[in-house]
Design a protein around this motif. Structure first.
Motif, PDB file in Angstrom:
ATOM      1  N   ARG A  65      29.740  -6.788  61.599  1.00  0.00           N
ATOM      2  CA  ARG A  65      29.290  -6.799  62.995  1.00  0.00           C
ATOM      3  C   ARG A  65      28.366  -7.991  63.267  1.00  0.00           C
ATOM      4  N   LEU A  66      27.483  -8.258  62.318  1.00  0.00           N
ATOM      5  CA  LEU A  66      26.554  -9.377  62.497  1.00  0.00           C
ATOM      6  C   LEU A  66      27.299 -10.713  62.510  1.00  0.00           C
ATOM      7  N   ALA A  67      28.271 -10.853  61.629  1.00  0.00           N
ATOM      8  CA  ALA A  67      29.074 -12.077  61.622  1.00  0.00           C
ATOM      9  C   ALA A  67      29.878 -12.190  62.910  1.00  0.00           C
ATOM     10  N   ASP A  68      30.441 -11.078  63.382  1.00  0.00           N
ATOM     11  CA  ASP A  68      31.205 -11.091  64.627  1.00  0.00           C
ATOM     12  C   ASP A  68      30.329 -11.480  65.816  1.00  0.00           C
ATOM     13  N   ALA A  69      29.037 -11.169  65.743  1.00  0.00           N
ATOM     14  CA  ALA A  69      28.123 -11.511  66.831  1.00  0.00           C
ATOM     15  C   ALA A  69      27.764 -12.987  66.846  1.00  0.00           C
ATOM     16  N   GLY A  70      28.144 -13.710  65.785  1.00  0.00           N
ATOM     17  CA  GLY A  70      27.910 -15.149  65.769  1.00  0.00           C
ATOM     18  C   GLY A  70      26.913 -15.629  64.740  1.00  0.00           C
ATOM     19  N   HIS A  71      26.396 -14.749  63.904  1.00  0.00           N
ATOM     20  CA  HIS A  71      25.424 -15.177  62.901  1.00  0.00           C
ATOM     21  C   HIS A  71      26.063 -16.111  61.879  1.00  0.00           C
ATOM     22  N   MET A  73      15.666 -19.404  78.421  1.00  0.00           N
ATOM     23  CA  MET A  73      15.096 -20.747  78.280  1.00  0.00           C
ATOM     24  C   MET A  73      16.162 -21.803  78.041  1.00  0.00           C
ATOM     25  N   ASP A  74      17.439 -21.409  78.109  1.00  0.00           N
ATOM     26  CA  ASP A  74      18.555 -22.323  77.851  1.00  0.00           C
ATOM     27  C   ASP A  74      18.483 -22.932  76.454  1.00  0.00           C
ATOM     28  N   ILE A  75      18.056 -22.113  75.506  1.00  0.00           N
ATOM     29  CA  ILE A  75      18.044 -22.513  74.098  1.00  0.00           C
ATOM     30  C   ILE A  75      19.227 -21.826  73.422  1.00  0.00           C
ATOM     31  N   GLU A  76      20.120 -22.589  72.828  1.00  0.00           N
ATOM     32  CA  GLU A  76      21.329 -22.044  72.229  1.00  0.00           C
ATOM     33  C   GLU A  76      21.000 -21.372  70.894  1.00  0.00           C
ATOM     34  N   THR A  77      21.590 -20.209  70.676  1.00  0.00           N
ATOM     35  CA  THR A  77      21.434 -19.510  69.394  1.00  0.00           C
ATOM     36  C   THR A  77      22.767 -19.303  68.685  1.00  0.00           C
ATOM     37  N   GLY A  78      23.863 -19.433  69.421  1.00  0.00           N
ATOM     38  CA  GLY A  78      25.172 -19.162  68.851  1.00  0.00           C
ATOM     39  C   GLY A  78      25.510 -17.688  68.779  1.00  0.00           C
ATOM     40  N   LEU A  79      24.635 -16.821  69.312  1.00  0.00           N
ATOM     41  CA  LEU A  79      24.838 -15.383  69.216  1.00  0.00           C
ATOM     42  C   LEU A  79      25.276 -14.791  70.548  1.00  0.00           C
ATOM     43  N   ASP A  80      26.116 -13.772  70.450  1.00  0.00           N
ATOM     44  CA  ASP A  80      26.579 -13.016  71.613  1.00  0.00           C
ATOM     45  C   ASP A  80      25.622 -11.841  71.804  1.00  0.00           C
ATOM     46  N   LEU A  81      24.826 -11.883  72.880  1.00  0.00           N
ATOM     47  CA  LEU A  81      23.803 -10.866  73.089  1.00  0.00           C
ATOM     48  C   LEU A  81      24.403  -9.464  73.179  1.00  0.00           C
ATOM     49  N   ASP A  82      25.513  -9.330  73.876  1.00  0.00           N
ATOM     50  CA  ASP A  82      26.126  -8.002  74.020  1.00  0.00           C
ATOM     51  C   ASP A  82      26.509  -7.428  72.663  1.00  0.00           C
ATOM     52  N   LYS A  83      27.036  -8.274  71.780  1.00  0.00           N
ATOM     53  CA  LYS A  83      27.428  -7.791  70.457  1.00  0.00           C
ATOM     54  C   LYS A  83      26.212  -7.462  69.600  1.00  0.00           C
ATOM     55  N   VAL A  84      25.154  -8.233  69.750  1.00  0.00           N
ATOM     56  CA  VAL A  84      23.926  -7.935  69.011  1.00  0.00           C
ATOM     57  C   VAL A  84      23.355  -6.592  69.468  1.00  0.00           C
ATOM     58  N   VAL A  85      23.317  -6.377  70.772  1.00  0.00           N
ATOM     59  CA  VAL A  85      22.799  -5.114  71.314  1.00  0.00           C
ATOM     60  C   VAL A  85      23.676  -3.942  70.854  1.00  0.00           C
ATOM     61  N   ALA A  86      24.986  -4.120  70.909  1.00  0.00           N
ATOM     62  CA  ALA A  86      25.888  -3.054  70.461  1.00  0.00           C
ATOM     63  C   ALA A  86      25.663  -2.737  68.988  1.00  0.00           C
ATOM     64  N   THR A  87      25.427  -3.758  68.187  1.00  0.00           N
ATOM     65  CA  THR A  87      25.157  -3.547  66.766  1.00  0.00           C
ATOM     66  C   THR A  87      23.836  -2.820  66.569  1.00  0.00           C
ATOM     67  N   SER A  88      22.828  -3.164  67.362  1.00  0.00           N
ATOM     68  CA  SER A  88      21.535  -2.501  67.282  1.00  0.00           C
ATOM     69  C   SER A  88      21.674  -1.014  67.575  1.00  0.00           C
ATOM     70  N   ARG A  89      22.420  -0.675  68.609  1.00  0.00           N
ATOM     71  CA  ARG A  89      22.596   0.741  68.968  1.00  0.00           C
ATOM     72  C   ARG A  89      23.410   1.479  67.909  1.00  0.00           C
TER      73      ARG A  89
END
Length: 301
Positions: free
Chosen positions: A35-41, A262-278
């Motif tokens: 899941r973490l890899a799928d989110a872009g880590h 802040m328009d700082i790129e992280t490479g991560l999909d926020l929705d997927k990170v949140v879904a993984t957190s839940r």
């Protein structure tokens, strides 16, 4: 000056899960890593080859790493405490390791059962053996702001330990405010001392705990000094099994939310990170402390 992009090193599978009362199965841990890899880590701390008696939550390190499927563009690291741990990691095909030292005397003795200087010196042969095996090596240095037993940590001590780890061959160095007492002013002062000592800040990461709610503010201060690598934990899980007063890690979703604004790129999909957190919260049987996941769950008013 704010960066255009930062790298987030995801530490929930190791630093997070080691502090949890509930031990997850290997299958669930593998799903977490997927899941973490799928989110872009691109950098994930997967497990630890410490004694299973010391950290039973990660006793399946060998099985986990043998079963983990490589992903293009994703680095999976494993913590090793000594040469025995390194040998275990190498036998499982691990390509990146991390070593863990303390900038404070008391925490080193409580966590590593050695003095600060003994622990640091002991990593020399471990890092050399890892580099000879063509492994990437990350160094962790904890208690860089203060120690609950020793009080404030002198920046000069942090600098000396950082230099030693880098001279041993560490590719990067994560500086940890392990009990989360740091403030932006202290972070800035530490960066000033590191810069004056010719420590290459491009190799420096920060690992903030959110005990006093200062983690995001501390990230901003570090960004202003040119730091672009930050550790975070999905859901904000973590702490330290050896320093019970340590609060949870900075939540990955909170850091991504701030960077997005802040328009700082992280490479991560926020929705997927949140879904993984839940999802992870359900597996652990509790609501996780990450602010963004909880806020996005709340119905609009």
């Amino acid at each position: 000056m704010r960066p255009d992009r930062i790298t987030i090193v995801e530490v929930a599978p190791r630093d997070g899960l080691q502090a949890e009362d509930r031990t997850l199965s290997t299958d669930v841990k593998l799903e977490l890593l997927e899941r973490l890899a799928d989110a872009g880590h691109s950098a994930i701390e997967a497990t630890s080859f410490v004694s299973p008696k010391a950290v039973p939550q990660l006793a399946d390190a060998e099985e986990l790493m043998k079963r983990l499927k490589p992903r293009g563009g994703v680095r999976y690291a494993a913590l090793v405490p000594n040469e025995t741990g390194l040998d275990r990691a190498i036998s499982c095909g691990v390509k990146e390791i991390a070593v863990f030292a303390s900038a404070s005397e008391s925490y080193s003795r409580k966590n590593l059962n050695r003095s600060r200087d003994e622990a640091l010196a002991g990593y020399g042969p471990v890092i050399k053996k890892a580099k000879d095996a063509h492994l990437r090596v990350r160094g962790y240095l904890s208690m860089v702001i203060a120690d609950p037993w020793d009080g404030p940590t002198a920046p000069a001590i942090v600098t000396a330990a950082a230099k030693q780890l880098l001279e041993f061959g560490c590719d990067d160095l994560s500086l940890g405010d392990t009990i989360g007492v740091g403030t932006p002013g202290e972070v800035t002062r530490l960066c000033d001392v590191l810069r004056a000592a010719k420590i290459p800040l491009a190799k420096v990461a920060f690992h903030f705990h959110d005990t006093y709610g200062q983690a995001l503010a501390n990230v901003l201060a570090a960004m202003g000094d040119g730091i672009t690598i930050f550790d975070a934990s999905v859901g904000g899980i973590g702490g330290s099994p050896f320093a019970k007063m340590a609060g949870g890690n900075l939540a990955t979703e909170d850091l991504v939310w701030m960077c997005r604004g802040m328009d700082i790129e992280t490479g991560l999909d926020l929705d997927k990170v949140v879904a993984t957190s839940r999802w992870l919260g359900a597996e652990l049987g509790r609501e996780l402390p990450g602010h963004v996941s909880r806020a996005l769950r709340a119905p609009p008013r």
